[in-house]
Design a protein around this motif. Structure first.
Motif, mmCIF file in Angstrom:
data_model
loop_
_atom_site.group_PDB
_atom_site.id
_atom_site.type_symbol
_atom_site.label_atom_id
_atom_site.label_comp_id
_atom_site.label_asym_id
_atom_site.label_seq_id
_atom_site.Cartn_x
_atom_site.Cartn_y
_atom_site.Cartn_z
ATOM 1 N N VAL A 1 29.556 51.416 44.455
ATOM 2 C CA VAL A 1 30.855 51.173 45.079
ATOM 3 C C VAL A 1 31.935 51.968 44.347
ATOM 4 C CG1 VAL A 1 32.634 49.434 45.540
ATOM 5 C CG2 VAL A 1 30.234 48.896 45.985
ATOM 6 N N SER A 2 31.863 51.965 43.022
ATOM 7 C CA SER A 2 32.840 52.721 42.229
ATOM 8 C C SER A 2 32.756 54.214 42.528
ATOM 9 C CB SER A 2 32.611 52.475 40.736
ATOM 10 O OG SER A 2 32.856 51.125 40.392
ATOM 11 N N ILE B 1 37.192 37.193 38.388
ATOM 12 C CA ILE B 1 36.790 38.597 38.413
ATOM 13 C C ILE B 1 35.369 38.748 38.925
ATOM 14 C CG2 ILE B 1 36.204 40.552 36.924
ATOM 15 C CD1 ILE B 1 38.631 39.860 35.236
ATOM 16 N N ILE B 2 34.468 37.912 38.426
ATOM 17 C CA ILE B 2 33.050 38.072 38.734
ATOM 18 C C ILE B 2 32.651 37.347 40.016
ATOM 19 C CG2 ILE B 2 30.721 37.547 37.930
ATOM 20 C CD1 ILE B 2 31.668 37.996 35.124
ATOM 21 N N THR C 1 39.988 46.731 39.031
ATOM 22 C CA THR C 1 39.417 45.384 38.926
ATOM 23 C C THR C 1 37.904 45.440 38.821
ATOM 24 O OG1 THR C 1 41.241 44.461 40.229
ATOM 25 C CG2 THR C 1 39.236 43.138 40.070
ATOM 26 N N LEU C 2 37.303 46.333 39.603
ATOM 27 C CA LEU C 2 35.848 46.450 39.580
ATOM 28 C C LEU C 2 35.360 46.967 38.233
ATOM 29 C CD1 LEU C 2 33.450 45.947 41.434
ATOM 30 C CD2 LEU C 2 33.591 48.321 42.184
ATOM 31 N N ARG C 3 36.113 47.878 37.637
ATOM 32 C CA ARG C 3 35.720 48.380 36.314
ATOM 33 C C ARG C 3 35.768 47.264 35.277
ATOM 34 N NH1 ARG C 3 32.760 49.716 33.153
ATOM 35 N NH2 ARG C 3 33.168 51.073 31.359
ATOM 36 N N VAL C 4 36.808 46.440 35.336
ATOM 37 C CA VAL C 4 36.886 45.303 34.420
ATOM 38 C C VAL C 4 35.723 44.348 34.679
ATOM 39 C CG1 VAL C 4 38.242 43.292 33.740
ATOM 40 C CG2 VAL C 4 39.389 45.465 34.178
ATOM 41 N N SER C 5 35.388 44.153 35.950
ATOM 42 C CA SER C 5 34.264 43.290 36.309
ATOM 43 C C SER C 5 32.969 43.791 35.686
ATOM 44 C CB SER C 5 34.102 43.224 37.835
ATOM 45 O OG SER C 5 35.242 42.702 38.459
ATOM 46 N N GLU C 6 32.771 45.097 35.700
ATOM 47 C CA GLU C 6 31.564 45.677 35.113
ATOM 48 C C GLU C 6 31.498 45.391 33.616
ATOM 49 O OE1 GLU C 6 31.108 49.538 38.120
ATOM 50 O OE2 GLU C 6 32.082 49.750 36.163
#
Length: 257
Positions: A76-77, A155-156, A229-234
């Protein structure tokens, strides 16, 4: 009975035998209590072992699920980076307007992560957390299953970015139907995959869709926010994986002692 007769009976009573009988009764009661406690301890140890075996299995299942989720988020990223490159400087994916439209759309996909907590939840509901003798391990498991940490749960577990709603509102419905039918699939429950798919529309039609995306500058802003946000989630989920692996090892070690 007069006093003299009572005195005579007390003097002739076999006090030694009475004491021995009393001692036998007391010892019998103590032995019965000890046996009962031993049986309860044995039952508790068996229940604790069963719970911990199941908790370890859940933690290992989480580890596999984290791998799958992170792999999906990484894809997705990748789509998001391609869409941002177009939004910022007009760069097409492989020179294709359709692949760029697809990148915008696939960048809106989500896969929330939820830990497998059946065993721990059952243990907590039954009031059996005390069966985990190691208080530190018990606390760490509670923290893990509550996803403690700054914004970890939201986040998750909860992924509903504004970009997701926006890009789907701008993408023509026939194109969305095609993407769902030919460019995306679920291989198992909650397991999603992206599929390479040919364009169902002309290059010009795809370029028109891209123009509508770039016309609204909030699309790019919301996409950047979602990718951040997705990067932080990772990062959070990767840390969570390491915690789960460590806890699984601790639970396994505790069962062997």
């Amino acid at each position: 009975m007069n006093i003299s007769k009572l005195g005579t009976r007390l003097r002739t009573y076999d006090w030694t035998a009475a004491v021995i009988e009393l001692v036998i009764v007391v010892v019998g009661i103590l032995i019965a209590l000890e046996v009962s406690n031993w049986n309860q301890d044995r039952v508790d140890r068996a229940r604790a072992d069963s719970y911990q075996r199941r908790i370890r299995a859940d933690l290992m299942a989480d580890n596999r699920s984290v791998d799958t989720t992170l792999a999906f988020w990484n894809k997705v990223s990748g789509y998001g980076r391609a869409a941002i490159a177009h939004g910022e400087n007009g760069q097409l994916v492989d020179g294709s307007a359709w692949k760029t439209v697809l990148a915008y759309y696939q960048a809106s996909q989500t896969m929330p992560f939820v830990a497998s907590d059946d065993a721990f939840s059952e243990m907590r509901s039954a009031g059996d957390l005390g069966l985990i003798a190691d208080e530190r391990l018990r606390t760490q498991l509670e923290d893990y299953y509550s996803m403690s940490g700054v914004g970890a749960q939201s986040i998750i577990r909860q992924q509903d970015p504004a970009y997701r709603k926006q890009i789907r509102g701008l993408t023509p419905w026939p194109v969305q139907q095609y993407i769902w039918s030919h460019c995306f699939r679920e291989t198992a429950y909650a397991t999603q995959e992206f599929v390479d798919c040919p364009s169902p529309i002309s290059q010009q039609a795809a370029a028109t869709i891209l123009s509508s995306f770039r016309l609204d500058r909030s699309v790019l802003d919301n996409l950047r926010t979602w990718m951040s946000t997705l990067r932080v989630s990772e990062i959070v989920l990767d840390n969570n994986r390491r915690t789960g692996q460590r806890l699984a090892a601790q639970v396994d070690q505790g069962r062997r002692h």
